[in-house]
Design a protein around this motif. Structure first.
Motif, short mmCIF file in Angstrom:
data_model
loop_
_atom_site.label_atom_id
_atom_site.label_comp_id
_atom_site.label_asym_id
_atom_site.label_seq_id
_atom_site.Cartn_x
_atom_site.Cartn_y
_atom_site.Cartn_z
N UNK A 198 24.73 60.84 44.77
CA UNK A 198 24.81 62.02 43.90
C UNK A 198 23.42 62.63 43.67
N UNK A 199 22.56 62.55 44.66
CA UNK A 199 21.22 63.10 44.52
C UNK A 199 21.26 64.63 44.59
N UNK A 200 20.65 65.28 43.61
CA UNK A 200 20.59 66.75 43.62
C UNK A 200 19.24 67.20 44.19
N UNK A 201 19.05 68.53 44.23
CA UNK A 201 17.82 69.07 44.81
C UNK A 201 16.58 68.61 44.05
N UNK A 202 16.65 68.59 42.73
CA UNK A 202 15.49 68.20 41.93
C UNK A 202 15.09 66.75 42.21
N UNK A 203 16.08 65.87 42.31
CA UNK A 203 15.77 64.47 42.58
C UNK A 203 15.19 64.29 43.97
N UNK A 204 15.74 65.00 44.95
CA UNK A 204 15.21 64.91 46.31
C UNK A 204 13.77 65.42 46.37
N UNK A 205 13.48 66.50 45.65
CA UNK A 205 12.11 67.00 45.61
C UNK A 205 11.18 66.00 44.95
N UNK A 206 11.66 65.34 43.90
CA UNK A 206 10.85 64.32 43.23
C UNK A 206 10.54 63.17 44.18
N UNK A 207 11.56 62.65 44.85
CA UNK A 207 11.36 61.51 45.75
C UNK A 207 10.46 61.91 46.92
N UNK A 208 10.67 63.11 47.47
CA UNK A 208 9.82 63.57 48.56
C UNK A 208 8.38 63.77 48.09
N UNK A 209 8.21 64.30 46.88
CA UNK A 209 6.87 64.47 46.34
C UNK A 209 6.16 63.14 46.14
N UNK A 210 6.89 62.14 45.64
CA UNK A 210 6.32 60.81 45.47
C UNK A 210 5.90 60.22 46.81
N UNK A 211 6.73 60.40 47.83
CA UNK A 211 6.39 59.91 49.17
C UNK A 211 5.12 60.58 49.69
N UNK A 212 5.01 61.89 49.48
CA UNK A 212 3.83 62.62 49.94
C UNK A 212 2.57 62.13 49.23
N UNK A 213 2.64 62.01 47.91
CA UNK A 213 1.49 61.54 47.14
C UNK A 213 1.11 60.12 47.55
N UNK A 214 2.11 59.27 47.74
CA UNK A 214 1.85 57.87 48.10
C UNK A 214 1.16 57.76 49.44
#
Length: 289
Positions: free
Chosen positions: A135-151
């Motif tokens: 049930x991942x929405x756009x905001x959650x996907x952006x958060x997870x992708x942003x965390x991956x980028x920063x990491x």
């Protein structure tokens, strides 16, 4: 037949594609972090920190319901607070850091479950503990992708001091003062990755996408760079295979992903070329005169 089994679920259903993107992003960032946690002998620290974020997320849930910003900010605050508190206790008392983390993690887990139970239903509690990867929405996907980028960006900058601290911390302390700063930055990366994993897999399973692929990679290579690549690949494949398993069997998606990652670990333990159990049964060559 293979198309219906492996590809059709992701073509036919948007929620499966979203889940796959989320699991892939978690693997991209969690794989390298898990390798460094394992090599620094901090595997249980990651597990403790995963539980430490629960009270903060629960406070955000109490105040704003299932709000992504509120639960994220609350989880980050709780994670950093527990990490700092455990470090402070370890440096000012006779208690070691692992024991301090264990104490705080047990308190955090009990407190978080209690807070969620005050207002939420059993469904809400299951959401917090085990996540809702389907049930991942756009905001959650952006958060997870942003965390991956920063990491990935941060690990590129911290790679040398992190590797040196894994191999020879005494040498790093003798030639540079970057060790302490790198350690604190690495702990911050652990916390933000656990918060990202929390939204997809829940607080009880978030650390699984870090540690199980990393533990699997250890049986395939002794080179840190290769281990990071193998860990990331195992995480990505576990995410896809777990979602397919869930789709065809009706099992919960989050636990299915972690079960597949656990199966990869067992297989690596048995047949991995670096100290795998079955390889120990193969007689080695004796020295010839």
């Amino acid at each position: 037949m293979l198309y219906d089994l492996l590809i059709e679920p992701f073509v036919a259903f948007d929620f499966m594609r979203r889940a796959l993107v989320g699991a892939t992003a978690l693997a991209l960032s969690g794989g390298p972090v898990g390798v460094f946690l394992m090599l620094r002998r901090m595997s249980l620290t990651g597990d403790a920190m995963a539980h430490a974020i629960l009270p903060g997320a629960a406070v955000g849930f109490l105040l704003y319901g299932l709000s992504l910003p509120a639960m994220t900010i609350g989880g980050l605050a709780a994670g950093f607070a527990v990490a700092l508190a455990a470090g402070l206790v370890a440096r000012t008392t006779a208690l070691k850091e692992d024991a301090a983390l264990a104490a705080f993690y047990l308190i955090s887990l009990a407190l978080g479950v209690t807070l969620v139970s005050l207002r939420g239903s059993n469904v809400d509690l299951l959401h917090v503990l085990f996540g809702t990867v389907l049930a991942l929405d756009d905001a959650t996907l952006l958060l997870v992708a942003g965390i991956a980028t920063v990491t990935l960006g941060a690990l590129a900058l911290l790679y040398r001091p992190l590797v040196l601290e894994c191999v020879d911390p005494g040498f790093l302390r003798s030639v540079s003062r970057a060790g302490a700063a790198a350690h604190l930055a690495f702990l911050a990366l652990v916390v933000i990755n656990l918060v990202g994993g929390f939204h997809a897999l829940g607080t009880l399973l978030a650390v699984g996408m870090m540690m199980l692929p990393a533990a699997s990679a250890r049986f395939w290579s002794g080179d840190i760079t290769v281990m990071i690549g193998v860990s990331t690949l195992v995480g990505m494949l576990s995410g896809a295979a777990g979602l397919i398993l869930s789709y065809h069997t009706g099992l919960p998606a989050g636990p299915s992903i972690i079960l597949v990652a656990g199966g990869a670990y067992i297989a690596s333990l048995l047949v991995g070329p670096v100290d795998g159990l079955l390889w120990r049964l193969v007689p080695g060559r004796h020295l010839e005169a």
